[in-house]
Design a protein around this motif. Structure first.
Motif, PDB file in Angstrom:
ATOM      1  N   LEU A   6      -6.090  -5.973 -11.283  1.00 57.53           N
ATOM      2  CA  LEU A   6      -5.758  -5.234 -10.170  1.00 57.53           C
ATOM      3  C   LEU A   6      -7.283  -4.790  -9.558  1.00 57.53           C
ATOM      4  O   LEU A   6      -7.434  -4.790  -8.244  1.00 57.53           O
ATOM      5  N   ALA A   7      -8.201  -4.403 -10.299  1.00 53.60           N
ATOM      6  CA  ALA A   7      -9.464  -3.689  -9.477  1.00 53.60           C
ATOM      7  C   ALA A   7     -10.240  -4.952  -8.945  1.00 53.60           C
ATOM      8  O   ALA A   7     -10.606  -4.992  -7.911  1.00 53.60           O
ATOM      9  N   LEU A   8     -10.287  -6.326  -9.659  1.00 48.91           N
ATOM     10  CA  LEU A   8     -10.812  -7.268  -8.990  1.00 48.91           C
ATOM     11  C   LEU A   8     -10.160  -7.701  -7.800  1.00 48.91           C
ATOM     12  O   LEU A   8     -10.713  -8.194  -6.862  1.00 48.91           O
ATOM     13  N   GLY A   9      -8.791  -7.646  -7.751  1.00 44.59           N
ATOM     14  CA  GLY A   9      -8.124  -8.037  -6.562  1.00 44.59           C
ATOM     15  C   GLY A   9      -8.378  -7.077  -5.537  1.00 44.59           C
ATOM     16  O   GLY A   9      -8.516  -7.578  -4.572  1.00 44.59           O
ATOM     17  N   LEU A  10      -8.571  -5.955  -5.532  1.00 45.54           N
ATOM     18  CA  LEU A  10      -8.893  -5.074  -4.617  1.00 45.54           C
ATOM     19  C   LEU A  10     -10.368  -5.155  -4.188  1.00 45.54           C
ATOM     20  O   LEU A  10     -10.794  -5.316  -3.149  1.00 45.54           O
ATOM     21  N   MET A  12     -11.915  -8.076  -4.255  1.00 41.45           N
ATOM     22  CA  MET A  12     -11.677  -9.276  -3.188  1.00 41.45           C
ATOM     23  C   MET A  12     -10.979  -9.020  -1.911  1.00 41.45           C
ATOM     24  O   MET A  12     -11.637  -9.618  -0.781  1.00 41.45           O
ATOM     25  N   ILE A  13     -10.133  -8.214  -1.782  1.00 43.25           N
ATOM     26  CA  ILE A  13      -9.424  -7.988  -0.532  1.00 43.25           C
ATOM     27  C   ILE A  13     -10.725  -7.199   0.272  1.00 43.25           C
ATOM     28  O   ILE A  13     -10.448  -7.420   1.491  1.00 43.25           O
ATOM     29  N   PHE A  14     -11.214  -6.182  -0.351  1.00 44.49           N
ATOM     30  CA  PHE A  14     -12.082  -5.560   0.614  1.00 44.49           C
ATOM     31  C   PHE A  14     -13.301  -6.087   1.167  1.00 44.49           C
ATOM     32  O   PHE A  14     -13.750  -6.481   2.281  1.00 44.49           O
ATOM     33  N   GLU A  15     -13.927  -7.127   0.358  1.00 40.77           N
ATOM     34  CA  GLU A  15     -14.758  -8.016   0.626  1.00 40.77           C
ATOM     35  C   GLU A  15     -14.454  -9.120   1.700  1.00 40.77           C
ATOM     36  O   GLU A  15     -15.154  -9.349   2.562  1.00 40.77           O
ATOM     37  N   GLY A  16     -13.303  -9.568   1.470  1.00 39.96           N
ATOM     38  CA  GLY A  16     -12.787 -10.514   2.331  1.00 39.96           C
ATOM     39  C   GLY A  16     -12.446  -9.967   3.641  1.00 39.96           C
ATOM     40  O   GLY A  16     -12.664 -10.576   4.870  1.00 39.96           O
ATOM     41  N   LEU A  17     -11.916  -8.567   3.983  1.00 41.64           N
ATOM     42  CA  LEU A  17     -12.059  -7.931   4.991  1.00 41.64           C
ATOM     43  C   LEU A  17     -13.208  -7.988   5.930  1.00 41.64           C
ATOM     44  O   LEU A  17     -13.310  -8.212   7.293  1.00 41.64           O
ATOM     45  N   VAL A  18     -14.375  -7.474   4.980  1.00 40.94           N
ATOM     46  CA  VAL A  18     -15.723  -7.350   5.733  1.00 40.94           C
ATOM     47  C   VAL A  18     -15.995  -8.804   6.295  1.00 40.94           C
ATOM     48  O   VAL A  18     -16.441  -8.863   7.622  1.00 40.94           O
ATOM     49  N   TYR A  19     -15.914  -9.799   5.577  1.00 42.74           N
ATOM     50  CA  TYR A  19     -16.271 -11.132   6.090  1.00 42.74           C
ATOM     51  C   TYR A  19     -15.335 -11.541   7.425  1.00 42.74           C
ATOM     52  O   TYR A  19     -15.847 -12.095   8.282  1.00 42.74           O
ATOM     53  N   ALA A  20     -13.936 -11.215   7.373  1.00 42.13           N
ATOM     54  CA  ALA A  20     -13.048 -11.616   8.356  1.00 42.13           C
ATOM     55  C   ALA A  20     -13.048 -10.713   9.569  1.00 42.13           C
ATOM     56  O   ALA A  20     -13.140 -11.250  10.628  1.00 42.13           O
ATOM     57  N   LEU A  21     -13.286  -9.610   9.411  1.00 42.03           N
ATOM     58  CA  LEU A  21     -13.220  -8.806  10.611  1.00 42.03           C
ATOM     59  C   LEU A  21     -14.740  -8.398  11.364  1.00 42.03           C
ATOM     60  O   LEU A  21     -14.725  -7.947  12.306  1.00 42.03           O
ATOM     61  N   ALA A  22     -15.793  -8.624  10.459  1.00 41.93           N
ATOM     62  CA  ALA A  22     -16.985  -7.872  10.983  1.00 41.93           C
ATOM     63  C   ALA A  22     -17.925  -8.737  10.347  1.00 41.93           C
ATOM     64  O   ALA A  22     -18.999  -8.321   9.771  1.00 41.93           O
ATOM     65  N   PRO A  23     -18.032  -9.868  10.527  1.00 42.70           N
ATOM     66  CA  PRO A  23     -19.260 -11.101  10.124  1.00 42.70           C
ATOM     67  C   PRO A  23     -20.470 -10.753  10.594  1.00 42.70           C
ATOM     68  O   PRO A  23     -21.666 -10.692   9.799  1.00 42.70           O
ATOM     69  N   SER A  24     -20.750 -10.436  12.111  1.00 43.15           N
ATOM     70  CA  SER A  24     -22.100  -9.883  12.453  1.00 43.15           C
ATOM     71  C   SER A  24     -22.634  -8.525  12.099  1.00 43.15           C
ATOM     72  O   SER A  24     -23.571  -8.400  11.910  1.00 43.15           O
ATOM     73  N   LEU A  25     -21.708  -7.877  11.736  1.00 43.20           N
ATOM     74  CA  LEU A  25     -21.972  -6.533  11.238  1.00 43.20           C
ATOM     75  C   LEU A  25     -22.747  -6.832   9.810  1.00 43.20           C
ATOM     76  O   LEU A  25     -23.802  -6.017   9.370  1.00 43.20           O
ATOM     77  N   LEU A  26     -21.836  -7.682   8.997  1.00 43.33           N
ATOM     78  CA  LEU A  26     -22.489  -7.822   7.811  1.00 43.33           C
ATOM     79  C   LEU A  26     -23.623  -8.582   7.657  1.00 43.33           C
ATOM     80  O   LEU A  26     -24.770  -8.120   6.958  1.00 43.33           O
TER      81      LEU A  26
END
Length: 64
Positions: A6-10, A12-26
């Protein structure tokens, strides 16, 4: 074991959101990290670890 998954899945979700929604901010954040001294980056890492441990402790205290 299910709590670890569960922790690893969460994470991965949050990391993926950063890459998907704000790649330039990253990219800007990574560039800012490159400009910081290594000791400061290490200190931030330790503070994040302590914050994570506190979150885990609180979660267990409330009965997760």
């Amino acid at each position: 074991m299910s709590l670890i998954l569960l922790a690893l899945g969460l994470v991965m979700i949050f990391e993926g959101l950063v890459y998907a929604l704000a790649p330039s901010l990253l990219e800007r954040m990574l560039e800012a990290l490159r400009q910081m001294p290594e000791a400061a980056v290490r200190q931030i890492g330790f503070l994040v670890i302590v914050g994570g441990l506190i979150f885990v402790w609180v979660a267990f205290q409330i009965g997760v």
